[in-house]
Design an enzyme around this catalytic site. Structure first.
Site, PDB file in Angstrom:
ATOM      1  N   CYS A 134      36.816  33.635  36.005  1.00  0.00           N
ATOM      2  CA  CYS A 134      37.548  33.782  34.743  1.00  0.00           C
ATOM      3  C   CYS A 134      36.542  34.007  33.603  1.00  0.00           C
ATOM      4  O   CYS A 134      35.802  34.966  33.640  1.00  0.00           O
ATOM      5  CB  CYS A 134      38.447  32.576  34.495  1.00  0.00           C
ATOM      6  N   ASP A 189      46.147  41.994  35.947  1.00  0.00           N
ATOM      7  CA  ASP A 189      45.593  40.900  35.152  1.00  0.00           C
ATOM      8  C   ASP A 189      45.630  41.290  33.673  1.00  0.00           C
ATOM      9  O   ASP A 189      44.884  42.182  33.256  1.00  0.00           O
ATOM     10  CB  ASP A 189      44.162  40.633  35.598  1.00  0.00           C
ATOM     11  N   HIS A 221      45.270  36.438  38.304  1.00  0.00           N
ATOM     12  CA  HIS A 221      44.149  35.850  37.579  1.00  0.00           C
ATOM     13  C   HIS A 221      44.017  34.376  37.984  1.00  0.00           C
ATOM     14  O   HIS A 221      44.966  33.603  37.884  1.00  0.00           O
ATOM     15  CB  HIS A 221      44.407  35.952  36.072  1.00  0.00           C
TER      16      HIS A 221
END
Length: 251
Positions: A134, A189, A221
């Site tokens: 992330c 995403d 995600h």
């Protein structure tokens, strides 16, 4: 897989001590070092488990609390399992913490983490590898550009905002990168739309960076994080295969 030793450690930085987790094989010898950049939820059992898995494969792994300026991890209280209903409240608390970690501060910290690994008896001499998740994928890309002499490989998974149309976008460090890169993008995403994927690919190609970028079809995600509802077992195992292959080529 080998026996693993894990411990809490402190990393001196310009802004105080960053708490961190160190995992390494238990054989007493030095091993190639991997700096693991956390996701927004931070240093917690899930990331310690991932570090242990990497250590079991023969690496010394450091997972720093990137939000150390706000105190020891976690930066906010987290449930054992993060479901969609819990995310809005969690991110309401985390958003200002995330915003406070500027690229300048993050790269200043990166230097501290890399210096600490250079002096760590459990880490082998030479360059290190990075892996990020992330927000950590963005920091892995930035670190590869900021410290090319120290970073031999970098991977990022379900990263967001890797190549926005902005003057300070992470993809603009591509000309300074000497490491081999791998990115495993989440499918559909919102934090990394198709135009950013294309912009990142083009920047790395034009800069001559050895790299591979793949979109994991059907993976959301956060697909590597088993303590969240975004977890995708197939995507996670694909991530482990890609990451370990990169590390084997590097060390």
């Amino acid at each position: 897989m080998t026996a693993v030793q894990g411990s809490a450690v402190g990393i001196p930085t310009d802004d105080g001590t960053a708490d961190a987790y160190l995992a390494h094989p238990g054989d007493g010898g030095p091993h190639p070092a991997v700096l693991l950049y956390m996701d927004a939820f931070g240093l917690r059992p899930q990331l310690r488990s991932m570090a242990d898995r990497l250590a079991g494969a023969g690496y010394t792994v450091l997972v720093p609390n990137l939000f150390h300026r706000h105190g020891p991890a976690p930066a906010t209280e987290l449930p054992d399992f993060i479901d969609p209903g819990a995310r809005p409240e969690i991110f309401e608390r985390l958003r200002p913490v995330m915003a406070s970690l500027t690229a300048e501060l993050a790269m200043r910290d990166a230097g501290a983490y890399l210096r600490w690994l250079a002096d760590c008896p459990a880490a082998a001499d030479g360059p290190v590898a990075l892996t990020g998740y992330c927000m950590g994928a963005r920091l892995a890309l930035l670190t590869a550009g900021a410290c090319p002499e120290r970073v031999a490989a970098a991977a990022g998974f379900h990263g967001g905002q890797l190549a926005p149309d902005a003057p300070d976008s992470p993809h603009l460090v591509a000309p300074r990168i000497t490491a081999e890169l791998y990115f495993g993008h989440a499918d559909d995403d919102p934090s990394l739309p198709p135009e950013q994927i294309e912009r990142l690919e083009n920047a790395l190609t034009e800069a001559g960076v050895r790299h591979r970028c793949e979109v994991y079809a059907g993976a959301r995600h956060g697909f590597t994080q088993a303590d969240t509802a975004a977890y995708d077992r197939d995507g996670d195992e694909r991530h482990w295969t890609a990451l370990l292959d990169l590390l084997k080529r590097t060390f």
